[in-house]
Scaffold this active site. Structure first.
Site, PDB file in Angstrom:
ATOM      1  N   HIS A  17      -2.273   3.811   4.419  1.00 27.78           N
ATOM      2  CA  HIS A  17      -1.200   3.884   3.413  1.00 27.78           C
ATOM      3  C   HIS A  17      -1.802   3.777   2.004  1.00 27.78           C
ATOM      4  O   HIS A  17      -1.411   4.509   1.091  1.00 27.78           O
ATOM      5  CB  HIS A  17      -0.215   2.717   3.575  1.00 27.78           C
ATOM      6  CG  HIS A  17       0.579   2.708   4.842  1.00 27.78           C
ATOM      7  ND1 HIS A  17       0.539   1.671   5.742  1.00 27.78           N
ATOM      8  CD2 HIS A  17       1.466   3.599   5.362  1.00 27.78           C
ATOM      9  CE1 HIS A  17       1.357   1.907   6.753  1.00 27.78           C
ATOM     10  NE2 HIS A  17       1.933   3.082   6.555  1.00 27.78           N
ATOM     11  N   LYS A  41      15.291  -1.044  15.107  1.00 35.29           N
ATOM     12  CA  LYS A  41      13.837  -1.109  15.313  1.00 35.29           C
ATOM     13  C   LYS A  41      13.371  -2.562  15.345  1.00 35.29           C
ATOM     14  O   LYS A  41      13.868  -3.390  14.584  1.00 35.29           O
ATOM     15  CB  LYS A  41      13.153  -0.387  14.138  1.00 35.29           C
ATOM     16  CG  LYS A  41      12.067   0.578  14.567  1.00 35.29           C
ATOM     17  CD  LYS A  41      11.674   1.475  13.411  1.00 35.29           C
ATOM     18  CE  LYS A  41      10.261   1.950  13.519  1.00 35.29           C
ATOM     19  NZ  LYS A  41       9.886   2.878  12.466  1.00 35.29           N
ATOM     20  N   ARG A  90      -1.942  12.693   8.846  1.00 35.44           N
ATOM     21  CA  ARG A  90      -3.217  12.387   9.495  1.00 35.44           C
ATOM     22  C   ARG A  90      -3.673  13.528  10.390  1.00 35.44           C
ATOM     23  O   ARG A  90      -4.855  13.769  10.566  1.00 35.44           O
ATOM     24  CB  ARG A  90      -3.075  11.128  10.369  1.00 35.44           C
ATOM     25  CG  ARG A  90      -3.043   9.862   9.585  1.00 35.44           C
ATOM     26  CD  ARG A  90      -2.484   8.735  10.407  1.00 35.44           C
ATOM     27  NE  ARG A  90      -1.055   8.909  10.603  1.00 35.44           N
ATOM     28  CZ  ARG A  90      -0.241   7.949  10.969  1.00 35.44           C
ATOM     29  NH1 ARG A  90      -0.712   6.760  11.227  1.00 35.44           N
ATOM     30  NH2 ARG A  90       1.048   8.180  11.098  1.00 35.44           N
ATOM     31  N   SER A 127      -0.247   1.908  11.752  1.00 29.92           N
ATOM     32  CA  SER A 127       0.303   0.548  11.900  1.00 29.92           C
ATOM     33  C   SER A 127       0.434   0.207  13.375  1.00 29.92           C
ATOM     34  O   SER A 127       0.210  -0.935  13.773  1.00 29.92           O
ATOM     35  CB  SER A 127       1.670   0.448  11.220  1.00 29.92           C
ATOM     36  OG  SER A 127       1.551   0.654   9.840  1.00 29.92           O
TER      37      SER A 127
HETATM   38  P1  ADP Z   1       7.268   5.509   9.333  1.00 30.99           P
HETATM   39  O1  ADP Z   1       7.857   4.572  10.339  1.00 30.99           O
HETATM   40  O2  ADP Z   1       8.250   6.022   8.322  1.00 30.99           O
HETATM   41  O3  ADP Z   1       6.393   6.603   9.892  1.00 30.99           O
HETATM   42  P2  ADP Z   1       4.803   4.268   8.481  1.00 30.99           P
HETATM   43  O4  ADP Z   1       4.660   2.985   7.718  1.00 30.99           O
HETATM   44  O5  ADP Z   1       4.214   4.331   9.839  1.00 30.99           O
HETATM   45  O6  ADP Z   1       6.340   4.551   8.464  1.00 30.99           O
HETATM   46  O7  ADP Z   1       4.176   5.467   7.631  1.00 30.99           O
HETATM   47  C1  ADP Z   1       4.584   5.759   6.327  1.00 30.99           C
HETATM   48  C2  ADP Z   1       3.834   6.973   5.812  1.00 30.99           C
HETATM   49  O8  ADP Z   1       2.454   6.690   5.734  1.00 30.99           O
HETATM   50  C3  ADP Z   1       3.946   8.210   6.712  1.00 30.99           C
HETATM   51  O9  ADP Z   1       3.984   9.360   5.907  1.00 30.99           O
HETATM   52  C4  ADP Z   1       2.670   8.180   7.499  1.00 30.99           C
HETATM   53  O10 ADP Z   1       2.298   9.467   7.950  1.00 30.99           O
HETATM   54  C5  ADP Z   1       1.720   7.679   6.423  1.00 30.99           C
HETATM   55  N1  ADP Z   1       0.521   7.082   6.998  1.00 30.99           N
HETATM   56  C6  ADP Z   1       0.430   6.042   7.847  1.00 30.99           C
HETATM   57  N2  ADP Z   1      -0.865   5.787   8.188  1.00 30.99           N
HETATM   58  C7  ADP Z   1      -1.602   6.719   7.524  1.00 30.99           C
HETATM   59  C8  ADP Z   1      -3.011   7.026   7.462  1.00 30.99           C
HETATM   60  N3  ADP Z   1      -3.914   6.340   8.158  1.00 30.99           N
HETATM   61  N4  ADP Z   1      -3.395   8.063   6.683  1.00 30.99           N
HETATM   62  C9  ADP Z   1      -2.473   8.773   5.993  1.00 30.99           C
HETATM   63  N5  ADP Z   1      -1.146   8.556   6.019  1.00 30.99           N
HETATM   64  C10 ADP Z   1      -0.709   7.538   6.766  1.00 30.99           C
END
Ligand code: ADP
Length: 150
Positions: A17, A41, A90, A127
């Site tokens: 992130h 969730k 990703r 995450s």
């Molecule tokens: P959600 O539940 O909305 O997917 P996340 O917190 O998992 O929430 O992800 C939020 C954003 O961050 C999404 O666009 C996700 O693709 C991006 N993201 C998460 N991890 C990475 C990473 N390692 N590299 C790039 N983008 C990421």
């Protein structure tokens, strides 16, 4: 002034992130990191902790605001008068998922989604993988900012 919302669960915030946010700071004057609250969730980290992790990580970055929201991301964008949603990609699985959400958001409101492709050294981080490592007692220190560890 160009402003974007970066929505997500941030359960917890990871270096993936942070990579996206830091690079997007070159494109936007303000980024609102919006922590989504979905009653259906189950989260590992409480909303207070997820918010604290982000606030501590970006304490010295005046262009970043942290907020929480329920409901549709486009409604948050309208409320905040923001025209851009920032997301990270990703891999092709992310792309397929994000494509339909972005198209839906564009049809619901005049909001553009802006995607940044993750830097290779963090593209394996998610995450959900971090949560799995935590549950199983593994070492996740290199995957998250310091604020998640304290
Ligand atoms: P959600 O539940 O909305 O997917 P996340 O917190 O998992 O929430 O992800 C939020 C954003 O961050 C999404 O666009 C996700 O693709 C991006 N993201 C998460 N991890 C990475 C990473 N390692 N590299 C790039 N983008 C990421």
């Amino acid at each position: 002034m160009k402003r974007a919302v970066f929505p997500g669960s941030f359960d917890p915030v990871t270096n993936g992130h942070i990579d996206i946010i830091e690079r997007a700071l070159l494109l936007f004057d303000e980024i609102i990191i919006a922590i989504g609250v979905n009653a259906e969730k189950k989260y590992m980290f409480s909303l207070e902790d997820r918010k604290r992790h982000l606030e501590e990580t970006f304490a010295n970055e005046p262009k970043i605001k942290i907020s929480t929201y329920t409901g549709l991301t486009v409604d948050l964008c309208k409320k905040e008068k923001v025209n851009f949603i920032l997301r990270g990609l990703r891999n092709s699985t992310d792309f397929t998922y994000e494509q339909s959400i972005a198209q839906t958001n564009a049809s619901l409101a005049k909001i553009e989604s802006i995607f940044l492709v993750s830097t290779p050294n963090v593209s394996n981080i998610s995450s959900s993988i971090v949560r799995d490592i935590i549950r199983n007692g593994g070492d996740y220190r290199k995957m998250v900012p310091r604020s998640v560890l304290i």
